[in-house]
Design a protein around this motif. Sequence first.
Motif, PDB file in Angstrom:
ATOM      1  N   THR A   1      58.207  39.067  32.288  1.00  0.00           N
ATOM      2  CA  THR A   1      57.203  39.927  32.900  1.00  0.00           C
ATOM      3  C   THR A   1      56.563  40.794  31.831  1.00  0.00           C
ATOM      4  O   THR A   1      57.268  41.444  31.046  1.00  0.00           O
ATOM      5  CB  THR A   1      57.836  40.841  33.971  1.00  0.00           C
ATOM      6  OG1 THR A   1      58.416  40.039  34.988  1.00  0.00           O
ATOM      7  CG2 THR A   1      56.793  41.766  34.593  1.00  0.00           C
TER       8      THR A   1
ATOM      9  N   CYS B   1      44.967  44.261  30.252  1.00  0.00           N
ATOM     10  CA  CYS B   1      45.785  43.050  30.201  1.00  0.00           C
ATOM     11  C   CYS B   1      45.230  42.027  31.192  1.00  0.00           C
ATOM     12  O   CYS B   1      45.235  42.276  32.406  1.00  0.00           O
ATOM     13  CB  CYS B   1      47.234  43.371  30.544  1.00  0.00           C
ATOM     14  SG  CYS B   1      48.342  41.946  30.496  1.00  0.00           S
TER      15      CYS B   1
ATOM     16  N   PRO C   1      51.053  44.621  39.173  1.00  0.00           N
ATOM     17  CA  PRO C   1      50.116  43.966  38.257  1.00  0.00           C
ATOM     18  C   PRO C   1      48.660  44.291  38.596  1.00  0.00           C
ATOM     19  O   PRO C   1      48.260  44.297  39.758  1.00  0.00           O
ATOM     20  CB  PRO C   1      50.419  42.483  38.451  1.00  0.00           C
ATOM     21  CG  PRO C   1      51.843  42.450  38.895  1.00  0.00           C
ATOM     22  CD  PRO C   1      52.007  43.668  39.767  1.00  0.00           C
TER      23      PRO C   1
ATOM     24  N   ARG D   1      49.604  37.680  31.687  1.00  0.00           N
ATOM     25  CA  ARG D   1      50.816  37.884  32.490  1.00  0.00           C
ATOM     26  C   ARG D   1      51.343  36.555  33.018  1.00  0.00           C
ATOM     27  O   ARG D   1      52.545  36.282  32.979  1.00  0.00           O
ATOM     28  CB  ARG D   1      50.503  38.824  33.660  1.00  0.00           C
ATOM     29  CG  ARG D   1      50.487  40.291  33.298  1.00  0.00           C
ATOM     30  CD  ARG D   1      50.376  41.149  34.558  1.00  0.00           C
ATOM     31  NE  ARG D   1      49.057  41.068  35.137  1.00  0.00           N
ATOM     32  CZ  ARG D   1      48.081  41.936  34.887  1.00  0.00           C
ATOM     33  NH1 ARG D   1      48.288  42.953  34.067  1.00  0.00           N
ATOM     34  NH2 ARG D   1      46.900  41.807  35.454  1.00  0.00           N
TER      35      ARG D   1
END
Length: 510
Positions: free
Chosen positions: A303, A288, A327, A293
Amino acid sequence: MPDFLLHHRFIRVARRQAGKPAIIDRTADRRLSYGKCLIAALLLADRFRSCPDGFLGIMLPTGAGCTLAVLGALFAGKTPVLINYSTGAADNARYAQRKCLFRTIVTARALLDKVGCPPVEGMIMVEDLLASFSAGERLKKALLTRLPLPMLLKQVAGGEPDDLLVVLFTSGSEKDPKAVPLTHRNIASNVAAFSQVFGLSHRDVMMASLPFFHIFGLTVNLWTPLFHGMTMVSVANPLEYRTICQVIREERPTMLAGTPSFLAGYLAKSAPGDFESLRIVVSGADKCPDSLREGFAAQHGITVYEGYGATETSPVISANSPGANRPGSVGRVLPGVEVRIEDYETGADCPPGKTGRILVRGELVMPGYLHDLEETSMRIRQGWYDTGDMGHLDADGFLWHAGRLRRFVKIGGEMISLVRVEDVLARQIAADNPCCVVEVPDPRKGSRIVAAVAAPVDEPAVLAAMAKELPNIALPRRFLALGDLPKMGSGKVDFRQVTSLVQERLAAGS
């Protein structure tokens, strides 16, 4: 861990909430209650019992038809083999037949027409099956669903938790696909653990746009709703970005799962308010990017939680979640799952922070590749599944994925992660310019790194920025603009095809 089979669990759920919407199929414009789904699956099971083999091929798009075919196959005592129709559908169908030794494939004329697939021997059309049911048969099955539960369960196939639930195929992004059999225990344990982390229940509504022939879609988009008694809202084509945004706005699902490329498409086509019903958005199957994000947070206040898994692990191994989100990592390991980081040279356990092979153990791990003892013996050792991925656990138990071992390259005696190079590259170019890097032979150094991008970039500026984060040996030696990068049906980059295109361009002197 539930002590019954997943198709039996579906029957229990359907009996408990017969009138609740089970599937809202926006592509086929069909809305089916749990009670109607149970009747339809029982009808299909009658037809499937006459199929000669233990395996039954299913090549249908995400939606009501595929869901009912899977349930019908299990009711009839058949193991569904889900076939990828997104690219090379006819070849994939024949490959599945050869690999799993079966003949019959349930598909649809509309799908064959859409993907340009000629009929393959053994195919039967779901349209014909549905049209073949008489009014008397429908009434009989409707009455059957009113039997006491123990009697109703005896009308369908039984079995044990370790019996096969499905056969899927690996993506084949780097080599020929392998047939992965997964059991009821594999999938049920994974759904239960995943649901515990995210607090899922029958009150949730699942947005289902991932293909069911991919394990991410099968477990999260199909079995998770059926397991809990959720409503599933489906769209057959995950690339219909604007349509999916509209469907989310109208049907108000609470959960959306997707690959980064699919989620980026939804983000790009979304308008304020489209995603206000979503409480959980999960990204998986590929790394990702930070931009994804940041985009969801900035535009929708949402989120995106990144997770990690593999076809062979049903699939979810770890995931970030509300209250435990770091993250850049792929989250904490799911309850009931063990992860060991092994030094790729010595075989010893790696301490926190040191990168090594990611090994997994638990009820989520497949029993072994179908008809491939040699490959199984190389990947499952003393109960541990070797994912073929590299990563590390930090001091707080978060797993950090560094990429496939195959996606590491040794240059100048150093192990270079191509995923790390891609991550740095992606931050230096426009978010709407997809990129990846591949390894190609080099006559002097053995290997070199080439960047494939969709559109041309300012190479000197990009390299200067990348050099601030990477050593010189990790910088791409060439940039090639290929247009749209080839992708698998799951949305992953097709590295084999990208590498071939890069080598062709280099050989031609581009």
